[in-house]
Enzyme design. Structure first.
Site, PDB file in Angstrom:
ATOM      1  N   GLY A  48       0.785  -1.233   0.000  1.00  0.00           N
ATOM      2  CA  GLY A  48       0.000   0.000   0.000  1.00  0.00           C
ATOM      3  C   GLY A  48       0.811   1.274   0.000  1.00  0.00           C
ATOM      4  CG  ASP A 107      -8.243   1.088  10.450  1.00  0.00           C
ATOM      5  OD1 ASP A 107      -8.901   1.802  11.202  1.00  0.00           O
ATOM      6  OD2 ASP A 107      -8.761   0.119   9.839  1.00  0.00           O
ATOM      7  CE  LYS A 135     -10.044   3.520   7.175  1.00  0.00           C
ATOM      8  NZ  LYS A 135     -10.656   2.220   6.978  1.00  0.00           N
ATOM      9  CG  PHE A 157     -12.429  -0.033   2.557  1.00  0.00           C
ATOM     10  CD1 PHE A 157     -11.496  -0.694   3.346  1.00  0.00           C
ATOM     11  CD2 PHE A 157     -12.383  -0.208   1.182  1.00  0.00           C
ATOM     12  CE1 PHE A 157     -10.529  -1.512   2.774  1.00  0.00           C
ATOM     13  CE2 PHE A 157     -11.423  -1.026   0.600  1.00  0.00           C
ATOM     14  CZ  PHE A 157     -10.499  -1.677   1.396  1.00  0.00           C
ATOM     15  CB  VAL A 158     -10.112   5.392   1.398  1.00  0.00           C
ATOM     16  CG1 VAL A 158     -11.115   6.299   2.097  1.00  0.00           C
ATOM     17  CG2 VAL A 158      -8.900   5.135   2.293  1.00  0.00           C
ATOM     18  CG  ASP A 164      -5.468  -3.615  -1.866  1.00  0.00           C
ATOM     19  OD1 ASP A 164      -5.125  -3.151  -0.758  1.00  0.00           O
ATOM     20  OD2 ASP A 164      -5.798  -4.803  -2.027  1.00  0.00           O
ATOM     21  NE  ARG A 170      -1.935  -3.078  -4.192  1.00  0.00           N
ATOM     22  CZ  ARG A 170      -2.090  -3.222  -2.871  1.00  0.00           C
ATOM     23  NH1 ARG A 170      -2.092  -2.163  -2.101  1.00  0.00           N
ATOM     24  NH2 ARG A 170      -2.262  -4.408  -2.338  1.00  0.00           N
TER      25      ARG A 170
END
Ligand code: 5GP
Ligand code: MG
Length: 183
Positions: A48, A107, A135, A157-158, A164, A170
């Site tokens: 990520g 998160d 977050k 959720f992003v 992804d 991505r």
């Protein structure tokens, strides 16, 4: 792909400006490290953080090393962390190094907590954490903190800019939410 997008939370331009500002902050901090600048180790968390890290490292004119690590927490189509686990070996020569962990999003904090404690076992000179997103969780604060945060986002959720869903999106250049029928 574009029809799967529900909302654009952060535009390309805002990301670019913020990454620039964080790069400047980090460059300031690194230039204060008295020792040999070659003690800098930047550690992007795969997969990520790859887009964020690629943009950030080109603003840091130091003799530094990149060490990629993998931590798995969101396997496949899941959208809630299943608890973090190292999915690659950690470099073994971190003693005396200044380590900067780079991740896409903070998160629950379990990814950062796991990584940080393993790095600290090696007696590094310092360990700092830089995340593009944090977050603001409905379940309360994360168990680990970041020293540098690009943007705070709501508990949604992003995807995009490296993040992804089931391996996709991505490459999208903005931070976006997805329509329910894309999930
Ligand atoms: P934590 O361990 O802090 O709960 O979760 C961090 C990891 O979960 C991040 O590195 C990221 O891979 C994944 N993650 C957390 N929230 C999101 C999100 O909204 N979207 C995506 N795509 N991944 C997320
Ligand atoms: Mg991750």
């Amino acid at each position: 792909m574009l029809r799967d997008i529900a909302n654009v939370l952060i535009s390309e331009e805002r990301i670019r400006d913020r990454v620039h500002a964080i790069g400047a902050d980090l460059a300031g901090e690194f230039s204060r490290i008295e020792e040999d600048e070659s003690s800098l180790v930047l550690m992007p968390v795969m997969t990520g953080a790859m887009v964020f890290a690629a943009d950030l490292i080109r603003q840091l004119p130091f003799k530094l090393k990149l060490e990629l690590v993998a931590v798995s927490s969101y396997p496949g189509k899941s959208m809630a962390s299943k608890g973090a686990m190292m999915a690659s070996d950690l470099p073994k020569d971190l003693e005396g190094k200044h380590v900067l962990i780079i991740d896409d999003i903070l998160d629950s904090g379990s990814t950062i907590a796991v990584l940080k404690s393993l790095i600290e076992e090696q007696n590094p000179a310092s360990v700092k954490v830089c995340v593009l997103l944090e977050k603001i969780r409905k379940d309360g604060p994360p168990i680990a903190k970041a020293d540098y945060v690009g943007f705070e986002i709501p508990d949604e959720f992003v995807v995009g800019y490296g993040l992804d869903y089931d391996g996709y999106y991505r490459n999208h250049p903005e931070i976006v939410t997805l329509h329910e029928d894309a999930l």
